[in-house]
Design a protein around this motif. Structure first.
Motif, PDB file in Angstrom:
ATOM      1  N   HIS A   1       0.856  -1.194   0.000  1.00  0.00           N
ATOM      2  CA  HIS A   1       0.000   0.000   0.000  1.00  0.00           C
ATOM      3  C   HIS A   1       0.889   1.239   0.000  1.00  0.00           C
ATOM      4  N   GLN A   2       0.392   2.282  -0.639  1.00  0.00           N
ATOM      5  CA  GLN A   2       1.146   3.534  -0.725  1.00  0.00           C
ATOM      6  C   GLN A   2       1.480   4.120   0.643  1.00  0.00           C
ATOM      7  N   ARG A   3       0.623   3.882   1.633  1.00  0.00           N
ATOM      8  CA  ARG A   3       0.824   4.487   2.954  1.00  0.00           C
ATOM      9  C   ARG A   3       1.275   3.462   4.001  1.00  0.00           C
ATOM     10  N   ALA A   4       1.946   2.412   3.544  1.00  0.00           N
ATOM     11  CA  ALA A   4       2.326   1.340   4.469  1.00  0.00           C
ATOM     12  C   ALA A   4       3.697   1.529   5.108  1.00  0.00           C
ATOM     13  N   VAL A   5       4.505   2.481   4.637  1.00  0.00           N
ATOM     14  CA  VAL A   5       5.854   2.630   5.186  1.00  0.00           C
ATOM     15  C   VAL A   5       5.832   2.876   6.694  1.00  0.00           C
ATOM     16  N   PRO A   6       5.033   3.822   7.209  1.00  0.00           N
ATOM     17  CA  PRO A   6       5.017   4.010   8.669  1.00  0.00           C
ATOM     18  C   PRO A   6       4.614   2.751   9.427  1.00  0.00           C
ATOM     19  N   ALA A   7       3.675   1.985   8.873  1.00  0.00           N
ATOM     20  CA  ALA A   7       3.238   0.759   9.547  1.00  0.00           C
ATOM     21  C   ALA A   7       4.372  -0.260   9.615  1.00  0.00           C
ATOM     22  N   VAL A   8       5.156  -0.381   8.545  1.00  0.00           N
ATOM     23  CA  VAL A   8       6.283  -1.308   8.547  1.00  0.00           C
ATOM     24  C   VAL A   8       7.318  -0.881   9.577  1.00  0.00           C
ATOM     25  N   VAL A   9       7.665   0.396   9.574  1.00  0.00           N
ATOM     26  CA  VAL A   9       8.697   0.894  10.484  1.00  0.00           C
ATOM     27  C   VAL A   9       8.262   0.731  11.937  1.00  0.00           C
ATOM     28  N   GLN A  10       7.009   1.064  12.238  1.00  0.00           N
ATOM     29  CA  GLN A  10       6.524   0.940  13.612  1.00  0.00           C
ATOM     30  C   GLN A  10       6.428  -0.523  14.039  1.00  0.00           C
ATOM     31  N   ALA A  11       6.035  -1.395  13.106  1.00  0.00           N
ATOM     32  CA  ALA A  11       5.903  -2.807  13.448  1.00  0.00           C
ATOM     33  C   ALA A  11       7.263  -3.446  13.714  1.00  0.00           C
ATOM     34  N   LEU A  12       8.274  -3.067  12.947  1.00  0.00           N
ATOM     35  CA  LEU A  12       9.607  -3.619  13.180  1.00  0.00           C
ATOM     36  C   LEU A  12      10.225  -3.067  14.458  1.00  0.00           C
ATOM     37  N   GLY A  13       9.842  -1.857  14.824  1.00  0.00           N
ATOM     38  CA  GLY A  13      10.179  -1.307  16.128  1.00  0.00           C
ATOM     39  C   GLY A  13      11.645  -1.435  16.486  1.00  0.00           C
ATOM     40  N   ASN A  14      11.901  -2.084  17.629  1.00  0.00           N
ATOM     41  CA  ASN A  14      13.262  -2.194  18.157  1.00  0.00           C
ATOM     42  C   ASN A  14      14.166  -3.083  17.313  1.00  0.00           C
ATOM     43  N   LEU A  15      13.589  -3.881  16.407  1.00  0.00           N
ATOM     44  CA  LEU A  15      14.436  -4.686  15.528  1.00  0.00           C
ATOM     45  C   LEU A  15      15.314  -3.797  14.653  1.00  0.00           C
ATOM     46  N   LEU A  16      14.841  -2.594  14.364  1.00  0.00           N
ATOM     47  CA  LEU A  16      15.612  -1.674  13.532  1.00  0.00           C
ATOM     48  C   LEU A  16      16.832  -1.123  14.266  1.00  0.00           C
ATOM     49  N   ALA A  17      16.868  -1.300  15.577  1.00  0.00           N
ATOM     50  CA  ALA A  17      18.040  -0.880  16.345  1.00  0.00           C
ATOM     51  C   ALA A  17      19.104  -1.977  16.395  1.00  0.00           C
ATOM     52  N   ARG A  18      18.784  -3.145  15.888  1.00  0.00           N
ATOM     53  CA  ARG A  18      19.734  -4.248  15.843  1.00  0.00           C
ATOM     54  C   ARG A  18      20.453  -4.257  14.491  1.00  0.00           C
ATOM     55  N   PRO A  19      21.598  -4.907  14.391  1.00  0.00           N
ATOM     56  CA  PRO A  19      22.236  -5.047  13.084  1.00  0.00           C
ATOM     57  C   PRO A  19      21.278  -5.691  12.089  1.00  0.00           C
ATOM     58  N   GLY A  20      21.220  -5.135  10.884  1.00  0.00           N
ATOM     59  CA  GLY A  20      20.277  -5.641   9.898  1.00  0.00           C
ATOM     60  C   GLY A  20      20.778  -5.493   8.479  1.00  0.00           C
ATOM     61  N   LEU A  21      20.359  -6.436   7.616  1.00  0.00           N
ATOM     62  CA  LEU A  21      20.663  -6.429   6.195  1.00  0.00           C
ATOM     63  C   LEU A  21      19.361  -6.608   5.436  1.00  0.00           C
ATOM     64  N   PHE A  22      19.250  -5.973   4.245  1.00  0.00           N
ATOM     65  CA  PHE A  22      18.007  -6.120   3.496  1.00  0.00           C
ATOM     66  C   PHE A  22      18.233  -5.980   2.005  1.00  0.00           C
ATOM     67  N   VAL A  23      17.308  -6.579   1.254  1.00  0.00           N
ATOM     68  CA  VAL A  23      17.119  -6.325  -0.172  1.00  0.00           C
ATOM     69  C   VAL A  23      15.625  -6.132  -0.380  1.00  0.00           C
ATOM     70  N   PHE A  24      15.248  -5.637  -1.551  1.00  0.00           N
ATOM     71  CA  PHE A  24      13.835  -5.404  -1.849  1.00  0.00           C
ATOM     72  C   PHE A  24      13.302  -6.434  -2.838  1.00  0.00           C
ATOM     73  N   GLY A  25      11.957  -6.567  -2.818  1.00  0.00           N
ATOM     74  CA  GLY A  25      11.261  -7.421  -3.761  1.00  0.00           C
ATOM     75  C   GLY A  25      10.305  -6.621  -4.625  1.00  0.00           C
ATOM     76  N   SER A  26       9.607  -7.300  -5.493  1.00  0.00           N
ATOM     77  CA  SER A  26       8.730  -6.628  -6.462  1.00  0.00           C
ATOM     78  C   SER A  26       7.675  -5.784  -5.780  1.00  0.00           C
ATOM     79  N   ASN A  27       7.132  -6.262  -4.641  1.00  0.00           N
ATOM     80  CA  ASN A  27       6.087  -5.506  -3.955  1.00  0.00           C
ATOM     81  C   ASN A  27       6.642  -4.516  -2.945  1.00  0.00           C
ATOM     82  N   ASP A  28       7.912  -4.149  -3.102  1.00  0.00           N
ATOM     83  CA  ASP A  28       8.427  -2.908  -2.541  1.00  0.00           C
ATOM     84  C   ASP A  28       8.419  -1.821  -3.615  1.00  0.00           C
TER      85      ASP A  28
END
Length: 323
Positions: free
Chosen positions: A93-120
């Motif tokens: 969804h166009q307005r889903a970025v805040p929901a993703v960031v809030q849901a990941l919460g404290n996990l974003l303070a941990r070391p992390g690696l990522f790539v994107f997929g088609s539905n990003d």
């Protein structure tokens, strides 16, 4: 045709329709929200390394109002992982970025690696489900999604985008040589940008991709990566008892549609069944939404190659799923 036969035929038809309705209701209302944690031990580290706990998440397909999913994701930080790896398809969804960031919460303070997929990159669109049974079909892309905003949110909090990047890092005393590619499902992968053997001094050589396409997995294996993480398949999403996934939505075989497996002589693969679904296909059957806690331990490389390979396979199959 006798009246009794007509009555029996009517009862059979009603029973079949009722069972189908119950199955659809269960798949769309219950199982797609029955989030589970898969726990897997994989012997992929260099001998003498410390144990590394990796949380593998994928395919959130987040919509702003999905509170159950968001609350469950927020609790994953209690697992205390050393590293988080996100293999894409976070948005629906166009307005889903805040929901993703809030849901990941404290996990974003941990070391992390990522790539994107088609539905990003692109919003999902309704499609004929029979297309999934054809290897080659015209892909219909939706409206562009704010992947740049999501990337900025991840990187500002310290996660590393490894799309077509080789990055060495140390986490909990484990030296990691990581590299990733853009989404092979959209044919955006450019493996040549990261080609070549990873750092030989690393304790773990980690490859990351959204879709587990064999052409990409072969390149990671040929370059000597110990472990490749992927998502995309949703574990088949709709599965049958004693048969498994009907389709994989990529060129990987059905036996590897989720969980750990071996790829080539020395590379281990883990495919996440994912946490969400497309809003146009909001159902799961015999395939619960999940995240995975991977406990990476040293490989037993003493003795014969056959013994080492057997040890890897046995440990990779010790998989536990719990609520």
């Amino acid at each position: 045709m006798s009246d009794e036969f007509r009555a029996n035929l009517t009862r059979a038809a009603l029973g079949t329709a009722g069972a189908a309705a119950l199955g659809i209701g269960y798949a769309s209302l219950i199982e797609r929200n029955a989030f589970a944690l898969r726990e897997v031990t994989m012997p992929v580290l260099e001998p003498g390394s410390s144990t590394l706990r990796v949380l593998h998440i994928s395919d959130l397909h987040m919509m702003p109002g999905q509170r159950l999913k968001q609350n469950w994701l927020r609790e994953l930080d209690n697992l205390d992982p050393d590293l988080v790896v996100n293999t894409g398809d976070n948005l629906s969804h166009q307005r889903a970025v805040p929901a993703v960031v809030q849901a990941l919460g404290n996990l974003l303070a941990r070391p992390g690696l990522f790539v994107f997929g088609s539905n990003d990159y692109f919003a999902p669109k309704p499609k004929n489900p029979l297309k999934y049974f054809r290897k080659e079909h015209k892909r219909v892309l939706g409206e562009p999604l704010p992947w740049g905003d999501l990337r900025a949110a991840f990187t500002e909090r310290g996660w590393f985008d490894v799309t077509h990047v080789r990055r060495d890092l140390e986490v909990s005393g484990v030296r990691i040589a990581s590299a990733g590619v853009d989404d092979p499902h959209l044919k955006r992968d450019r493996y040549d940008t990261i080609a070549g053997p990873p750092n030989p001094l690393a304790d773990l050589r980690l490859g990351i991709t959204h879709s587990p396409e064999p052409r990409v997995l072969d390149r990671f294996a040929d370059d000597g990566y110990d472990l490749v993480l992927a998502g995309h398949t949703h574990g088949g999403q709709l599965c049958l008892p004693f048969y498994g996934a009907l389709v994989t939505n990529c060129d990987i075989d059905r036996s590897r549609v989720k969980g750990p497996s071996k790829w080539g002589a020395h590379t281990q693969l883990h495919v996440s069944a994912g946490i969400g679904t497309s809003p146009w296909a909001p159902a799961r059957f015999c395939c619960r939404p999940e995240a995975t806690l991977l406990t990476l331990v040293p490989a037993q490389r003493g003795g014969s190659d056959a013994d080492a390979d057997r040890g890897r396979t046995e440990s990779s199959e010790s998989t536990v799923i719990r609520n």
